[in-house]
Scaffold this motif. Structure first.
Motif, PDB file in Angstrom:
ATOM      1  N   ALA A 292       0.811  -1.219   0.000  1.00  0.00           N
ATOM      2  CA  ALA A 292       0.000   0.000   0.000  1.00  0.00           C
ATOM      3  C   ALA A 292       0.844   1.268   0.000  1.00  0.00           C
ATOM      4  O   ALA A 292       0.290   2.370  -0.133  1.00  0.00           O
ATOM      5  N   TYR A 293       2.155   1.127   0.134  1.00  0.00           N
ATOM      6  CA  TYR A 293       3.023   2.302   0.219  1.00  0.00           C
ATOM      7  C   TYR A 293       4.204   2.138  -0.742  1.00  0.00           C
ATOM      8  O   TYR A 293       4.601   1.027  -1.086  1.00  0.00           O
ATOM      9  N   VAL A 294       4.755   3.249  -1.140  1.00  0.00           N
ATOM     10  CA  VAL A 294       5.966   3.257  -1.954  1.00  0.00           C
ATOM     11  C   VAL A 294       6.984   4.180  -1.284  1.00  0.00           C
ATOM     12  O   VAL A 294       6.630   5.087  -0.531  1.00  0.00           O
ATOM     13  N   GLY A 295       8.247   3.910  -1.596  1.00  0.00           N
ATOM     14  CA  GLY A 295       9.293   4.774  -1.056  1.00  0.00           C
ATOM     15  C   GLY A 295       9.675   4.407   0.363  1.00  0.00           C
ATOM     16  O   GLY A 295       9.078   3.545   1.014  1.00  0.00           O
ATOM     17  N   GLY A 296      10.699   5.066   0.866  1.00  0.00           N
ATOM     18  CA  GLY A 296      11.184   4.860   2.217  1.00  0.00           C
ATOM     19  C   GLY A 296      11.792   6.133   2.763  1.00  0.00           C
ATOM     20  O   GLY A 296      11.848   7.159   2.087  1.00  0.00           O
ATOM     21  N   GLY A 297      12.256   6.058   3.997  1.00  0.00           N
ATOM     22  CA  GLY A 297      12.853   7.228   4.615  1.00  0.00           C
ATOM     23  C   GLY A 297      11.878   7.978   5.497  1.00  0.00           C
ATOM     24  O   GLY A 297      10.678   7.678   5.537  1.00  0.00           O
ATOM     25  N   PRO A 298      12.368   8.981   6.208  1.00  0.00           N
ATOM     26  CA  PRO A 298      11.520   9.714   7.167  1.00  0.00           C
ATOM     27  C   PRO A 298      10.342  10.432   6.537  1.00  0.00           C
ATOM     28  O   PRO A 298       9.365  10.707   7.226  1.00  0.00           O
ATOM     29  N   GLU A 299      10.400  10.755   5.250  1.00  0.00           N
ATOM     30  CA  GLU A 299       9.315  11.501   4.611  1.00  0.00           C
ATOM     31  C   GLU A 299       8.437  10.611   3.735  1.00  0.00           C
ATOM     32  O   GLU A 299       7.625  11.120   2.965  1.00  0.00           O
ATOM     33  N   SER A 300       8.564   9.303   3.854  1.00  0.00           N
ATOM     34  CA  SER A 300       7.776   8.398   3.024  1.00  0.00           C
ATOM     35  C   SER A 300       6.322   8.385   3.479  1.00  0.00           C
ATOM     36  O   SER A 300       5.967   8.852   4.574  1.00  0.00           O
ATOM     37  N   ALA A 301       5.479   7.815   2.615  1.00  0.00           N
ATOM     38  CA  ALA A 301       4.054   7.744   2.931  1.00  0.00           C
ATOM     39  C   ALA A 301       3.800   6.902   4.178  1.00  0.00           C
ATOM     40  O   ALA A 301       2.953   7.240   5.016  1.00  0.00           O
ATOM     41  N   PHE A 302       4.525   5.810   4.324  1.00  0.00           N
ATOM     42  CA  PHE A 302       4.326   4.957   5.496  1.00  0.00           C
ATOM     43  C   PHE A 302       4.701   5.687   6.773  1.00  0.00           C
ATOM     44  O   PHE A 302       4.002   5.588   7.795  1.00  0.00           O
ATOM     45  N   GLU A 303       5.792   6.447   6.742  1.00  0.00           N
ATOM     46  CA  GLU A 303       6.191   7.190   7.932  1.00  0.00           C
ATOM     47  C   GLU A 303       5.186   8.288   8.254  1.00  0.00           C
ATOM     48  O   GLU A 303       4.953   8.596   9.436  1.00  0.00           O
ATOM     49  N   ARG A 304       4.560   8.874   7.241  1.00  0.00           N
ATOM     50  CA  ARG A 304       3.519   9.866   7.501  1.00  0.00           C
ATOM     51  C   ARG A 304       2.324   9.213   8.195  1.00  0.00           C
ATOM     52  O   ARG A 304       1.726   9.800   9.099  1.00  0.00           O
ATOM     53  N   ALA A 305       1.984   8.004   7.771  1.00  0.00           N
ATOM     54  CA  ALA A 305       0.867   7.301   8.401  1.00  0.00           C
ATOM     55  C   ALA A 305       1.194   6.937   9.845  1.00  0.00           C
ATOM     56  O   ALA A 305       0.358   7.104  10.745  1.00  0.00           O
TER      57      ALA A 305
END
Length: 444
Positions: A275-288
């Motif tokens: 459900a998410y793409v990318g990584g790092g502190p600003e990724s979509a998963f980290e926002r969630a």
């Protein structure tokens, strides 16, 4: 505070192979002699040469000089080896749990527990690269029974749990003859929580926190336990005596105190990898993850009984679990969010079972990209909750398609908002409260 006091000789000499418990395989004393510096080895060589010349030339005074040169490094080794075993160290974190992007202080304390002063001390603490460079300190001699304290700062932009230590100590004698290392075994754990954003004091019903009469806000009611009297205890108010039970039991009985009924809220976090793409502190998963932590912290501070569930099931027992108070439960959930990772699941179908038990309270969901099956699963959850708000942090689908799916989700009764990169969760929280208030539903 975490202390470390390994057995004598617990450090490994420079360049030596460390055996079990940190000791050199060659033995502690032999390892200590391997710590001789160039100066110390030169003194021993000069002493041997002077002794040989004394024998050849027949000069007894030269033998005394040679003995002095050879014995001085040996004495330094023995004294420093004993000192190494009598230096205690401790580490203290302040605080041990910090949000991402916030600094924490690490305090180191070194104490000389011998009756002789120590030599020059060099401290180095092992720190993960995510927290910054390894700190190094140089301490002058420590008097017998004295102590020295130093501190350094650590900071991480990425949530997680980071080990600190073990502390490494290098000792040297005042003459520069010997340098010995000592590695302490103890270490501490720094927990970096997700970023927590302050949210406006409103409910997704339009009222300010603590104002208005939300039907599920904290109120005092008489539950089933409150009508069951208990034995009288010294200091109880006589106005609470339950006379009917007193006459029936033959002993003084009093009514129980009224118990507060706390409003409940369930926070659902979608952790599916797909459900998410990318990584790092600003990724979509980290926002969630950051959004879920912010809402948990915000509602817990407002007096709500919060539950955290993911697409795989409940993360931890909620505050209603026996033996776990509300503050402890919130702390455990925040610790879980600090290390939560993607799940291998592909659908949100299991979220229905995970979110059961919300008892009509509001449901706040933080999800990734939603497919048609996921929207249907969320629609099934809507009927068992009060207010239902979804913050969708996808970013991998075209904006038009994303808006179409959000519109479909709104049609099932959800208040759905897109959590875009750089979007303020506080603004979206206010917008959700406004939309729910305008619709006349979902008052907390």
């Amino acid at each position: 505070m975490t202390g470390s006091a390994p057995a004598p000789g617990g450090g490994a000499a420079p360049g030596g192979a460390a055996g079990p418990g940190g000791e050199d395989d060659r033995g502690p004393l032999r390892a200590a002699f391997s710590g001789l510096t160039t100066r110390g080895r030169s003194f021993m060589a000069a002493g041997g040469a002077a002794g040989a010349c004394s024998y050849v030339l027949g000069q007894p005074d030269l033998l005394r000089v040679g003995a002095l040169l050879a014995v001085l490094p040996v004495l330094c080794v023995l004294v420093l080896h004993r000192t190494r075993s009598r230096v205690a160290a401790a580490r203290r974190l302040a605080p041990a749990r910090v949000p991402a992007g916030t600094e924490a202080w690490v305090h180191l304390r070194v104490e000389n527990v011998t009756r002789v002063p120590s030599g020059l001390l060099q401290l180095q603490d092992r720190v993960p690269y995510m927290l910054g460079p390894r700190p190094r300190f140089v301490l002058d001699r420590i008097e017998p029974g004295g102590r020295r304290e130093v501190a350094y700062r650590v900071r991480s932009e990425q949530r997680g749990r980071y080990p600190l230590g073990p502390l490494q100590l290098r000792l040297s004698d005042p003459f520069g003859m010997v340098e010995l290392n000592r590695s302490f075994h103890a270490h501490d754990m720094l927990t970096v929580l997700p970023r927590i954003e302050a949210l406006p004091p409103v409910r997704p019903g339009g009222d300010s926190m603590g104002r208005g009469g939300g039907s599920q806000h904290t109120i005092a009611v008489a539950g089933d336990e409150d009508i069951i009297p208990r034995d009288y205890r010294q200091g109880d108010d006589l106005r609470r005596v339950h006379w009917r039970s007193t006459a029936h039991r033959g002993s003084l009985m009093v009514r129980r105190e009224e118990q507060p009924l706390r409003a409940r809220c369930t926070v659902l976090l979608d952790t599916r990898r797909g459900a998410y793409v990318g990584g790092g502190p600003e990724s979509a998963f980290e926002r969630a993850v950051s959004g879920a932590a912010s809402v948990l912290s915000h509602l817990a501070a407002a007096g709500y009984e919060v539950r955290l569930v993911t697409d795989t099931g409940p993360v931890l027992p909620g505050p209603e679990a026996k033996g776990v108070d509300a503050a402890e439960a919130v702390g455990l959930m925040m610790d879980a969010l600090a290390v939560v990772d993607h799940s291998p699941g592909t659908l949100l179908a299991d979220a229905g079972t995970a979110a059961r038990g919300s008892n009509g309270g509001p449901l706040i969901a933080f999800t990734g990209a939603l497919g048609p099956e996921d929207a249907a699963a969320l629609a099934a959850l809507r009927g068992r909750t009060g207010a239902a708000v979804a913050f969708v942090a996808s970013g991998q689908v075209p904006r038009a398609l994303e808006e179409e799916r959000l519109t479909a989700l709104r049609g099932t009764g959800w208040t759905a908002l897109a959590l875009q990169p750089g979007e303020s969760l506080a603004r979206l929280w206010q917008q959700a409260a406004t939309e729910l208030s305008a619709a006349g539903r979902g008052r907390y």
